[in-house]
Design an enzyme around this catalytic site. Structure first.
Site, short mmCIF file in Angstrom:
data_model
loop_
_atom_site.label_atom_id
_atom_site.label_comp_id
_atom_site.label_asym_id
_atom_site.label_seq_id
_atom_site.Cartn_x
_atom_site.Cartn_y
_atom_site.Cartn_z
N VAL A 114 5.14 -30.06 13.75
CA VAL A 114 4.53 -29.43 14.92
C VAL A 114 3.23 -28.71 14.55
O VAL A 114 2.20 -28.91 15.18
CB VAL A 114 5.53 -28.44 15.57
N GLU A 173 6.74 -26.21 22.30
CA GLU A 173 6.05 -27.49 22.12
C GLU A 173 6.95 -28.64 22.57
O GLU A 173 8.13 -28.65 22.27
CB GLU A 173 5.65 -27.65 20.64
N LYS A 202 6.52 -35.45 20.98
CA LYS A 202 7.54 -36.32 20.42
C LYS A 202 7.00 -36.91 19.12
O LYS A 202 5.89 -37.46 19.13
CB LYS A 202 7.88 -37.47 21.37
N LYS A 262 12.26 -24.79 27.27
CA LYS A 262 12.29 -25.74 26.15
C LYS A 262 13.72 -26.23 25.90
O LYS A 262 13.98 -27.43 25.77
CB LYS A 262 11.72 -25.07 24.89
N ASN A 289 15.29 -30.11 26.50
CA ASN A 289 15.93 -30.91 25.45
C ASN A 289 17.40 -31.19 25.76
O ASN A 289 17.90 -32.29 25.53
CB ASN A 289 15.80 -30.22 24.09
N CYS A 294 15.47 -32.03 16.58
CA CYS A 294 15.48 -31.16 17.77
C CYS A 294 16.75 -31.24 18.59
O CYS A 294 17.47 -30.24 18.71
CB CYS A 294 14.27 -31.46 18.64
N LYS A 323 20.29 -29.79 17.19
CA LYS A 323 20.35 -28.33 16.98
C LYS A 323 20.06 -27.56 18.26
O LYS A 323 20.63 -26.49 18.49
CB LYS A 323 19.40 -27.91 15.84
N ARG A 342 15.59 -36.43 9.54
CA ARG A 342 16.50 -35.32 9.80
C ARG A 342 17.51 -35.70 10.89
O ARG A 342 17.12 -36.14 11.96
CB ARG A 342 15.71 -34.06 10.20
#
Ligand code: NAD
Length: 446
Positions: A11, A155, A158, A212, A216, A268, A271, A339
């Site tokens: 990021v 943010e 992608k 945010k 997600n 992302c 978590k 990740r």
């Protein structure tokens, strides 16, 4: 504007580079000396299409600099972005230690008014914690009257499409309680939205922080919904791709994020869903839909691996002699990021059963090696990996894998069996070429 970006990862580096592309002066800071040394030599430590060119251009233009020296950035710049990691803590919450550490460091260094921006994904209430941490450090220096603002600017880029996402965002979210700061952020982001007319939404800080996670978690829910349906499709003999088409043409639903696969991964969604559940839980609320989304994802990751394992069990094969080739290790195409990649989970489950694994990924091999060590064989291309394999598992939908040479594949493999975890191959076509084919939700339970 003079901007310092603290944390130069996926990021921070993209954000810093793109701000400099618009003419701002940017200092990218990271505590990782190796990363900063690479950047100073012109080596980009991550794979992100288009990023290298932007970095080169702006370094040459003197607008983009890299350092490990936090003081340099904080003293020179009025706007300090915090873009460090917020990994999952043991209890599921977002671990804020890096964010608060940076906040404290800023508090020990600042000599004049600063705008401190949470760019990292952080739970509701973090801006307040950042404010307290900075105030605390200022107080230790007898600078209680030194003013600063804390802004939430989550943010939405992608990985794999980060430059396009940052340069032409669908929206920018800015949480602030200061009208002047809001106006400054409109000015900062205006060049990114002028051609599209997309909004820069100024809102209160808590709403920005929550937006945010809400975004997600909602996207993850779409994925999990389709993944659950894909299992049903396998059981009833329906095709999830056709179901998706039928659903997605309804404008209230839309076609995006409806692709079934081996479960969502990446740095992302997993978590962030868990952190949102934790935030609500700590306030006595149970987020039932998010919990189901998370559970369905865990189940889906196991489902794909079990599909593979069950096939060989049904064939009465000695699992220790079975060789599976893996196409794709990154959590999605066009990134080197592994990740929480579904491939790692699938590989672990195969290895646990004694199955031998050979892997190939166009970009993620180095990162995978660091994770998987010598537990698997690393092939140099998408054909070498097939040598002697009793089955191929497609885990990441890289373009390279979409139109392979089926004849060559058949010659290389011990058995022409394909487990297509992303439904990227034409089932009728591949079956007509003599392959045994299993997709996800394509009506073949096993
Ligand atoms: N990766 C994505 O696609 C994405 C998208 C949107 C939001 N986010 C969020 O952005 C944040 C950053 O994610 P990322 O993927 O860029 O992480 P990352 O791990 O790639 O980068 C974080 C960087 O911060 C550095 N760092 C840590 N502590 C530091 C300190 N005290 N001083 C200076 N540098 C320090 C690390 O060395 C690392 O380079 C996370 O909160 C993540 O959830 C990520």
């Amino acid at each position: 504007m003079k901007i310092c970006m603290i944390g130069t990862g996926y990021v921070g580096l993209v954000t810093g580079a793109c701000f400099s592309e618009m003419g701002n002066d940017v200092i990218c800071i990271d505590e990782n000396t190796e990363k900063i040394e690479m950047l100073k030599k012109g080596i980009v430590p991550i794979y992100e299409p288009g990023l290298k060119e932007i970095i080169e251009r702006n370094v040459q233009g003197g607008r983009l600099n890299f350092t490990t020296n936090l003081a340099e950035g904080v003293v020179k710049c009025q706007i300090c972005f915090i873009a460090v990691g917020t990994p999952q803590d043991k209890d599921g919450s977002a671990d804020l230690k890096y964010v608060l550490q940076v906040a404290r460091q800023i508090g020990t260094l600042m000599e004049s008014y600063k705008i401190i921006v949470d760019k990292s994904t952080v739970p509701v209430g973090t801006a307040e914690k950042v404010r307290e941490a900075v105030k605390d450090e200022l107080s230790k220096r007898n600078l209680d009257n030194l003013e600063f603002d804390v802004v939430s600017n989550p943010e939405f880029l992608k990985e794999g499409n980060a430059i396009q996402d940052f340069m032409r965002p669908e929206r920018v979210i800015v949480g602030t309680d200061n009208v002047r700061t809001g106006a400054l952020f409109k000015e900062l982001y205006d060049p990114f939205v002028t051609t599209t007319n997309n909004p820069v939404l100024i809102m209160d800080i808590k709403s920005a922080e929550l937006t945010k996670y809400a975004s997600n978690a909602f996207l993850a829910t779409k994925v999990s919904f389709m993944n659950e349906l894909s299992i049903l499709c396998d059981k009833v003999g329906a095709d999830i791709s056709q179901v998706r088409e039928g659903m997605g043409t309804d404008s209230r639903i839309g076609p995006r994020f409806l692709l079934a696969g081996p479960g969502y991964g990446g740095s992302c969604f997993p978590k962030d869903v868990v952190a949102l559940i934790h935030t609500a839980g700590s306030l006595g609320q149970s987020l039932e839909i998010c919990k189901a989304t998370h559970r369905a994802n865990e189940k889906q990751k196991a489902y794909f691996a079990e599909k593979i394992i069950n096939y060989y069990v049904e064939q009465k094969a000695d699992l220790s002699k079975v060789v599976i080739a893996i196409w794709g290790l990154t959590f999605k195409p066009k990134t080197d990021d592994i990740r929480e990649a579904p491939a790692l989970d699938v590989i672990a489950r195969l290895l646990e059963k004694g199955i031998q694994v050979r892997v190939f990924d166009p970009i993620g091999m180095d990162n995978a090696r660091a994770e998987l060590g010598d537990s698997v064989f690393y092939a140099k291309d998408n054909y070498e990996v097939l040598e002697g394999a009793h089955g191929l598992a497609v885990v990441t939908e890289w373009n390279l894998f979409k139109s392979p040479d089926f004849e060559r594949m058949k010659e290389l493999m011990s058995k022409p069996v394909v487990f297509d975890g992303r439904n990227i191959l034409n089932a009728t076509d591949i079956k007509s070429k003599g392959f045994t084919y299993f997709g996800i939700g394509r009506g073949n339970d096993c």
